[in-house]
Every structure is written in structure tokens, then in C-alpha cells.
Scaffold this motif. Structure first.
Motif, short mmCIF file in Angstrom:
data_model
loop_
_atom_site.label_atom_id
_atom_site.label_comp_id
_atom_site.label_asym_id
_atom_site.label_seq_id
_atom_site.Cartn_x
_atom_site.Cartn_y
_atom_site.Cartn_z
N TYR A 191 -0.54 13.37 2.34
CA TYR A 191 -1.33 12.38 3.09
C TYR A 191 -1.39 12.78 4.56
N ARG A 195 -7.18 10.36 0.37
CA ARG A 195 -6.20 9.49 1.02
C ARG A 195 -6.20 8.11 0.37
N ASN A 196 -7.42 7.59 0.08
CA ASN A 196 -7.50 6.29 -0.59
C ASN A 196 -6.77 6.30 -1.92
N LEU A 247 -3.00 6.35 -1.50
CA LEU A 247 -2.51 5.03 -1.08
C LEU A 247 -2.47 4.07 -2.26
N ALA A 248 -3.54 4.07 -3.06
CA ALA A 248 -3.61 3.14 -4.20
C ALA A 248 -2.52 3.45 -5.22
N SER A 282 1.08 2.49 -3.70
CA SER A 282 1.06 1.26 -2.89
C SER A 282 2.41 0.55 -2.84
N MET A 283 3.30 0.80 -3.80
CA MET A 283 4.59 0.12 -3.80
C MET A 283 5.69 0.92 -3.09
N VAL A 305 4.16 3.89 2.23
CA VAL A 305 2.86 3.22 2.32
C VAL A 305 3.03 1.85 2.98
N LYS A 306 4.11 1.15 2.60
CA LYS A 306 4.36 -0.17 3.19
C LYS A 306 4.53 -0.06 4.71
N LEU A 359 3.33 2.31 6.64
CA LEU A 359 2.03 2.68 7.19
C LEU A 359 1.13 1.44 7.33
N VAL A 360 1.11 0.62 6.27
CA VAL A 360 0.26 -0.57 6.27
C VAL A 360 0.75 -1.58 7.29
N ALA A 361 2.07 -1.75 7.34
CA ALA A 361 2.64 -2.71 8.30
C ALA A 361 2.29 -2.31 9.73
N GLU A 381 -0.34 -0.51 10.70
CA GLU A 381 -1.78 -0.61 10.95
C GLU A 381 -2.26 -2.06 10.98
N CYS A 382 -1.60 -2.95 10.23
CA CYS A 382 -2.11 -4.31 10.08
C CYS A 382 -1.52 -5.27 11.10
#
Lengths: 70, 247
Positions: free
Chosen positions: B15, B225-226, B229-230, B233-234, B238-239, B241-243, B245-246
Motif C-alpha cells: 500500500y 489501494r481500494n 483497504l477493503a 479493513s479489520m 488500516v484502522k 490509517l482511517v483514524a 484521515e477521518c
């Protein structure tokens, strides 16, 4: 430059319709593919983030319940 | 010797590599495509027989050629995924299918538009056109199978079988213009012979081929990349990265 002026360029020797239709559809489809690929990433992030929040909440609830047990 | 490749079997590393490469492919593909398309439309000389509508070749040929290259890349990734059970190559194959389907659609539509003035018809059931239409159906079948299962491993296995079997169609498309008598003309650019068009017409075509290839690489990276990530996701990375970005 092959064409002498802009009107000639658009006209494409009388075949402007075919040429511009082909190029328009091509780059239209490529744009749709690009945008959908980018938006997919955004929706994935949202989805994963929502699931994370849910899990955190559940964990907090579980922890809270344990504390209140007699 | 190839040991340095091993860490890239980790989704996180792959990634990161994809993210590093993405801007380079994006910028270079935009620059090369702009040069190629402007040259093709405004500077390439006019064809004696086909007048100005021959300029459709500059998108038709790259789309058609590379739709088959994408298929071979996808089939190779699928094969690697099946033999070595690499999740990442499944992700790569899933990323490429919609790109190949889009290119196939573009080649079919531009071919039909080109056929109207040059052949007097947009569609004939000759060997090249028919085998190429089947390529579109195979692509659509692969995409449908990939989305038919909630479980990504199962989905990749089902779509993978169709991908491997469907690969038989690629040489049929390639050699259809030699094996059968088709309305569609033979190859314009060949590795072994002199190309059948002049240099000032050929260069923009080669530039566009290169530009389309760069663009396909950029799109593949975005979609890859999508898919990673999918599939992951667990996982903690990834968590995180998402945390990040969000926030």
C-alpha cells in the motif's frame, strides 16, 4: 499545425462529428472510471470509520456493564 | 537475489509503495496524454484515403491493444494468486477488471464510430469484432462474479476461474485478422516489420500508447489501494490509517 484556423480544426474536414464523438466518449468514460475509483476510496474510509466507532461504543458499553455488576 | 521483494507481500508495504508511485504515474500520464492527443488531433498530417476521421486511430488502437494487455496482466495476477495464495495479487486482479472493461468499451464504441464513414457500417459479425465483443462479456462476467460474493476470497476464486479460462480469447482476437478473412484490417504496428504508416503519423500513436499505459498504471494503483483497504479493513494498520484521515 495541420489546420489553418480554429473553425477548420473543429470541422475536421467535414468529419468533425465522428472525430469529436469518438474522443468525447473516450475521455468521458475514462473520467467516469477515474472519479468512481476516487469516490470508492472516500466511501471505504467512511465505512471503515463508522464500523470502528461502532466497535468502540460496544466495547465501552461492555466495560461499563461489567463495572455495574453486583 | 529477489529476496528484497518479500516484504511487499505484506499489504501494508505494498500500500505504501502504491501511494509513493501514484503521483508520478498520475502526473506523467496527464502530460504524455496531453502531448499525444494534441499532436494527434492538430499536428498529425491528414490521411489521403480516410481524410481527418482516421484520427480516431489515436484512441482506438491504444484502447484496444491495452485492453488485451490489461487482460493478460489480470490473468497473470490471478494465476499467481491461485498458485501461491497471495491475497495481494487477488486485489490486483480485482483492481484491473473494471479498467479493462472500460478500455474494451472505448475500443468498441470508437471502432463503431470509425466504421460508419470508412466501412459504411458500424458493426459486422466478422471474426475480429465478434471475438472482441466476447472479451467485453468476459470482463463483465468477471466483474459480476467479483461482486457476487460477500467473501472476497471466494469471489476472487470464482472470478479467477473465468479469468483463466477467458484468456484463451486473447490469442483468438490477436490472430483473428490473419486466420480469417475479416473486414477489420491487420496490425498497423508490428515488432518485426516496418509499420504500415508514416513516421509523422506513427509518433503520436506511440506517444498515446505510452500515455494510455501510464494512465492505466495510475488507475490500477488507485483501485489496487481500494481493494487492499477493503480486504484488510479489520487490520490495525488500516484502522490507524482511517483514524488519522477521518479526524
Amino acid at each position: 499545425m495541420h489546420f489553418s484556423n480554429f473553425a477548420d480544426f473543429i470541422d475536421m474536414g467535414g468529419y468533425g462529428f465522428y472525430v469529436w464523438l469518438a474522443y468525447g466518449i473516450t475521455f468521458g468514460l475514462l473520467l467516469i472510471l477515474t472519479l468512481s475509483s476516487i469516490f470508492k476510496r472516500k466511501s471505504l474510509f467512511k465505512e471503515i470509520n463508522a464500523k470502528q466507532r461502532r466497535d468502540e461504543k460496544l466495547q465501552k458499553l461492555r466495560a461499563g456493564n461489567k463495572n455495574h455488576e453486583p | 537475489m529477489w529476496k528484497w521483494l518479500h516484504p511487499y507481500a505484506k499489504p501494508e508495504r505494498s500500500y505504501q509503495l502504491a501511494s509513493t508511485l501514484l503521483p508520478w504515474f498520475t502526473i506523467s500520464s496527464i502530460i504524455v496524454l496531453i502531448i499525444g492527443v494534441v499532436w494527434a488531433l492538430a499536428f498529425a498530417p491528414v490521411d489521403i484515403y480516410q481524410k481527418d476521421y482516421y484520427r480516431i486511430i489515436y484512441i482506438h488502437v491504444p484502447a484496444a491493444t491495452l485492453s488485451m494487455s490489461v487482460y493478460m496482466a489480470m490473468a497473470s495476477a490471478t494465476f499467481i494468486g491461485m498458485v501461491w495464495q497471495l491475497k495481494l495479487s487477488d486485489a490486483a486482479a480485482a483492481a484491473m477488471a473494471p479498467i479493462g472493461a472500460t478500455l474494451t468499451t472505448i475500443a468498441l464504441v470508437t471502432g463503431a464510430i470509425w466504421g460508419a464513414p470508412s466501412w459504411g457500417t458500424s458493426w459486422v459479425w466478422d471474426a475480429r469484432l465478434t471475438s472482441y465483443l466476447i472479451l467485453l462479456f468476459i470482463y463483465l462476467g468477471i466483474i459480476a462474479l467479483q461482486n457476487a460474493f460477500e467473501d472476497k476470497v471466494l469471489a476472487s476464486r470464482a472470478a479467477g476461474i473465468l479469468t483463466i479460462v477467458g484468456a484463451v480469447n486473447i490469442p483468438i482476437i490477436k490472430y483473428s485478422v490473419e486466420w480469417w478473412n475479416t473486414l477489420h484490417q491487420g496490425a498497423t504496428i508490428s515488432k518485426f516489420e516496418q509499420p504500415s504508416m508514416g513516421d509523422d503519423m506513427l509518433y503520436p500513436l506511440l506517444i498515446n500508447l505510452f500515455g494510455f499505459a501510464l494512465m492505466i498504471a495510475a488507475l490500477s494503483i488507485v483501485r489496487f489501494r481500494n481493494e487492499v483497504l477493503a480486504r484488510d479493513s479489520m487490520r490495525p494498520w488500516v484502522k490507524e490509517l482511517v483514524a488519522k484521515e477521518c479526524k
